[in-house]
Design a protein around this motif. Structure first.
Motif, PDB file in Angstrom:
ATOM      1  N   TYR A 136       0.843  -1.202   0.000  1.00  0.00           N
ATOM      2  CA  TYR A 136       0.000   0.000   0.000  1.00  0.00           C
ATOM      3  C   TYR A 136       0.880   1.256   0.000  1.00  0.00           C
ATOM      4  O   TYR A 136       0.654   2.202  -0.769  1.00  0.00           O
ATOM      5  N   TRP A 137       1.903   1.259   0.848  1.00  0.00           N
ATOM      6  CA  TRP A 137       2.863   2.372   0.940  1.00  0.00           C
ATOM      7  C   TRP A 137       3.579   2.572  -0.391  1.00  0.00           C
ATOM      8  O   TRP A 137       3.811   3.703  -0.834  1.00  0.00           O
ATOM      9  N   LEU A 138       3.895   1.469  -1.039  1.00  0.00           N
ATOM     10  CA  LEU A 138       4.577   1.526  -2.335  1.00  0.00           C
ATOM     11  C   LEU A 138       3.718   2.249  -3.370  1.00  0.00           C
ATOM     12  O   LEU A 138       4.208   3.125  -4.100  1.00  0.00           O
ATOM     13  N   GLU A 139       2.431   1.899  -3.444  1.00  0.00           N
ATOM     14  CA  GLU A 139       1.543   2.474  -4.447  1.00  0.00           C
ATOM     15  C   GLU A 139       1.148   3.912  -4.123  1.00  0.00           C
ATOM     16  O   GLU A 139       1.059   4.757  -5.011  1.00  0.00           O
ATOM     17  N   LYS A 140       0.871   4.185  -2.845  1.00  0.00           N
ATOM     18  CA  LYS A 140       0.341   5.489  -2.452  1.00  0.00           C
ATOM     19  C   LYS A 140       1.414   6.544  -2.203  1.00  0.00           C
ATOM     20  O   LYS A 140       1.129   7.736  -2.161  1.00  0.00           O
ATOM     21  N   HIS A 141       2.668   6.089  -2.002  1.00  0.00           N
ATOM     22  CA  HIS A 141       3.721   7.067  -1.677  1.00  0.00           C
ATOM     23  C   HIS A 141       5.019   6.842  -2.442  1.00  0.00           C
ATOM     24  O   HIS A 141       5.455   7.719  -3.187  1.00  0.00           O
ATOM     25  N   ALA A 142       5.628   5.671  -2.250  1.00  0.00           N
ATOM     26  CA  ALA A 142       7.000   5.470  -2.712  1.00  0.00           C
ATOM     27  C   ALA A 142       7.164   5.662  -4.219  1.00  0.00           C
ATOM     28  O   ALA A 142       8.086   6.349  -4.672  1.00  0.00           O
ATOM     29  N   LYS A 143       6.292   5.071  -5.026  1.00  0.00           N
ATOM     30  CA  LYS A 143       6.426   5.159  -6.474  1.00  0.00           C
ATOM     31  C   LYS A 143       6.270   6.585  -6.982  1.00  0.00           C
ATOM     32  O   LYS A 143       6.817   6.945  -8.026  1.00  0.00           O
ATOM     33  N   MET A 144       5.539   7.407  -6.227  1.00  0.00           N
ATOM     34  CA  MET A 144       5.279   8.776  -6.672  1.00  0.00           C
ATOM     35  C   MET A 144       6.328   9.772  -6.188  1.00  0.00           C
ATOM     36  O   MET A 144       6.535  10.813  -6.807  1.00  0.00           O
ATOM     37  N   HIS A 145       6.990   9.456  -5.061  1.00  0.00           N
ATOM     38  CA  HIS A 145       7.838  10.460  -4.431  1.00  0.00           C
ATOM     39  C   HIS A 145       9.317  10.081  -4.325  1.00  0.00           C
ATOM     40  O   HIS A 145      10.137  10.947  -4.011  1.00  0.00           O
ATOM     41  N   LEU A 146       9.668   8.833  -4.540  1.00  0.00           N
ATOM     42  CA  LEU A 146      11.061   8.420  -4.393  1.00  0.00           C
ATOM     43  C   LEU A 146      11.730   8.282  -5.748  1.00  0.00           C
ATOM     44  O   LEU A 146      11.111   7.828  -6.712  1.00  0.00           O
ATOM     45  N   ALA A 147      12.999   8.655  -5.810  1.00  0.00           N
ATOM     46  CA  ALA A 147      13.785   8.477  -7.029  1.00  0.00           C
ATOM     47  C   ALA A 147      13.952   6.988  -7.309  1.00  0.00           C
ATOM     48  O   ALA A 147      13.898   6.160  -6.389  1.00  0.00           O
ATOM     49  N   ASP A 148      14.161   6.641  -8.571  1.00  0.00           N
ATOM     50  CA  ASP A 148      14.241   5.225  -8.957  1.00  0.00           C
ATOM     51  C   ASP A 148      15.298   4.469  -8.174  1.00  0.00           C
ATOM     52  O   ASP A 148      15.061   3.356  -7.703  1.00  0.00           O
ATOM     53  N   ARG A 149      16.485   5.063  -8.043  1.00  0.00           N
ATOM     54  CA  ARG A 149      17.572   4.377  -7.336  1.00  0.00           C
ATOM     55  C   ARG A 149      17.224   4.216  -5.853  1.00  0.00           C
ATOM     56  O   ARG A 149      17.494   3.158  -5.251  1.00  0.00           O
ATOM     57  N   THR A 150      16.639   5.248  -5.257  1.00  0.00           N
ATOM     58  CA  THR A 150      16.245   5.169  -3.844  1.00  0.00           C
ATOM     59  C   THR A 150      15.175   4.104  -3.652  1.00  0.00           C
ATOM     60  O   THR A 150      15.229   3.309  -2.696  1.00  0.00           O
ATOM     61  N   LEU A 151      14.201   4.070  -4.553  1.00  0.00           N
ATOM     62  CA  LEU A 151      13.125   3.079  -4.468  1.00  0.00           C
ATOM     63  C   LEU A 151      13.687   1.670  -4.592  1.00  0.00           C
ATOM     64  O   LEU A 151      13.297   0.768  -3.827  1.00  0.00           O
ATOM     65  N   GLU A 152      14.591   1.476  -5.532  1.00  0.00           N
ATOM     66  CA  GLU A 152      15.201   0.160  -5.713  1.00  0.00           C
ATOM     67  C   GLU A 152      15.920  -0.284  -4.435  1.00  0.00           C
ATOM     68  O   GLU A 152      15.775  -1.433  -3.987  1.00  0.00           O
ATOM     69  N   ARG A 153      16.673   0.638  -3.831  1.00  0.00           N
ATOM     70  CA  ARG A 153      17.414   0.311  -2.621  1.00  0.00           C
ATOM     71  C   ARG A 153      16.479  -0.018  -1.459  1.00  0.00           C
ATOM     72  O   ARG A 153      16.692  -0.985  -0.722  1.00  0.00           O
ATOM     73  N   GLN A 154      15.390   0.770  -1.305  1.00  0.00           N
ATOM     74  CA  GLN A 154      14.487   0.557  -0.185  1.00  0.00           C
ATOM     75  C   GLN A 154      13.666  -0.721  -0.343  1.00  0.00           C
ATOM     76  O   GLN A 154      13.384  -1.410   0.649  1.00  0.00           O
ATOM     77  N   LEU A 155      13.306  -1.060  -1.564  1.00  0.00           N
ATOM     78  CA  LEU A 155      12.599  -2.325  -1.782  1.00  0.00           C
ATOM     79  C   LEU A 155      13.507  -3.504  -1.440  1.00  0.00           C
ATOM     80  O   LEU A 155      13.052  -4.515  -0.877  1.00  0.00           O
ATOM     81  N   GLY A 156      14.782  -3.377  -1.764  1.00  0.00           N
ATOM     82  CA  GLY A 156      15.736  -4.419  -1.406  1.00  0.00           C
ATOM     83  C   GLY A 156      15.852  -4.590   0.099  1.00  0.00           C
ATOM     84  O   GLY A 156      15.899  -5.718   0.615  1.00  0.00           O
TER      85      GLY A 156
END
Length: 392
Positions: free
Chosen positions: A72-92
């Motif tokens: 839910y956090w991924l769809e409502k926040h992370a994908k819209m507000h985090l840079a691609d590299r940051t998102l990749e790192r945080q998902l890991g």
């Protein structure tokens, strides 16, 4: 969608919205406890609650596990507000450490004791990259910091009343020192560099003399290079993202988009590399992909940023030099500039830092060296005009 009300012994009302059935045939129920002055008011609040659930409101997430909330956090926040590299790192980070430990817990049932358990597990666990030793304090900090940030969103979205991470201290690692060469080591490196192909000489000298980030260097196109004014216009970055491949994006921050002056030696390497690239293009003709990037593969496609790392690792090993990384050149550029007495604000702007304080924190060692030099110069100045009469 149906709903029901049940008055509790304490005078509050338990609202239930029925949301169909799950994959196992079990009826899905979303519940919420409210206060109401009368049964009639409770009925009105039930209607609003059911409508909120039916329309996909946040109420549907009230019974989520941490793993479900992460989606839910991924769809409502992370994908819209985090840079691609940051998102990749945080998902890991999520998939590797946090969710395997706490993912099964309902978010409103996570307690400080659970977070403490995760913290201790992180401190004690082995590295996953097969290197010796435990997980670094930096990695522990990143894991706990991400969990705290996510649950702060859950509080803000009124899914939970308090963040259990707030009562758990996050360990603060010591500032990681980036290895750099001193002047003597750098002189040896540059002498050996002279026998390398032009594109690699340009990579190293561009990073050293301008302090550009690796992603900024590999995002450069020829229209960004002004040979007459000897400048590089930083307008984009090139990154590799797992699952997406090479992507081109805007600079890291608003201040990262900037115009950087380059010394004559670097501009001469740009010119040599441009001519080499045109020769290759003429040879390949229709096989040339024509990306217009400064750094390209043999057929003109954008070069992978890791090419810099691969070349540098082989070069260092070949000549038995001390280990450095591509990022070390950025640090050397800033360190030597500060040691030459260049203003902190000027160095910060050149590096594209959003705040001067960031530059000051990272290069405190260089600033201390400059500070000692200022004190020594003050000694010389006072001695020249006063002849040490104060001490006599």
């Amino acid at each position: 969608m149906a709903g029901s009300i049940k008055k509790q012994p304490n005078g509050k009302y338990l609202l239930t919205a029925y949301c169909g059935y799950d994959a196992k045939g079990k009826q899905v129920r979303i519940r919420k406890t409210i206060e109401a002055k009368s049964d009639r008011e409770a009925q009105k609040k039930l209607a609003l609650f059911v409508a909120e659930v039916e329309n996909g409101g946040i109420a549907q997430t009230a019974n989520m596990t941490l793993a479900e909330f992460a989606d839910y956090w991924l769809e409502k926040h992370a994908k819209m507000h985090l840079a691609d590299r940051t998102l990749e790192r945080q998902l890991g980070i999520l998939k590797t450490r946090i969710l395997p430990t706490l993912g099964h817990l309902k978010i409103d049932k996570i307690k400080p004791s659970h977070v403490l358990h995760l913290k201790q597990q992180l401190i004690d666990c082995e590295r996953l990259d097969r290197k010796a030793g435990k997980l670094s304090l930096r990695s522990v900090e990143m894991n706990l910091g991400l969990l705290r940030s996510m649950l702060n969103k859950a509080v803000k979205w009124k899914l939970i009343s308090t963040n259990p991470c707030q009562d758990v201290d996050i360990p603060k690692p010591k500032h990681r020192k980036i290895p750099i060469y001193d002047e003597q080591q750098l002189a040896i490196f540059l002498r050996l560099l002279d026998s390398e192909p032009t594109k690699y000489k340009l990579m190293a000298m561009l990073a050293l003399t301008t302090g550009l980030r690796r992603s900024e260097m590999f995002g450069l196109e020829w229209q960004h290079i002004n040979f007459n004014k000897r400048t590089c216009s930083i307008e984009q970055s090139s990154l590799y993202i797992v699952g997406k491949g090479l992507i081109t994006k805007e600079p890291k921050t608003e201040l990262s988009a900037r115009l950087v002056a380059a010394p004559t030696i670097t501009m001469e390497l740009f010119k040599q590399h441009y001519e080499d690239q045109r020769i290759e293009q003429d040879k390949l003709q229709d096989m040339w992909c024509g990306s217009n990037r400064v750094f390209t593969t043999w057929d003109g496609r954008p070069m992978h940023p890791d090419t810099f790392n691969t070349w540098l690792k082989k070069f260092i090993k070949k000549h038995n030099l001390p280990h450095i990384s591509p990022h070390s050149f950025r640090h050397m550029s800033a360190t030597f500039a500060l040691q030459q007495g260049i203003y902190l604000k000027s160095v910060s702007s050149r590096l594209g830092h959003a705040k001067t304080s960031t530059t000051a924190d990272i290069y405190a060692h260089a600033l201390q060296s400059v500070d000692r030099e200022i004190a020594d110069k003050m000694d010389s100045f006072l001695d020249s005009i006063n002849g040490n009469q104060i001490l006599n």
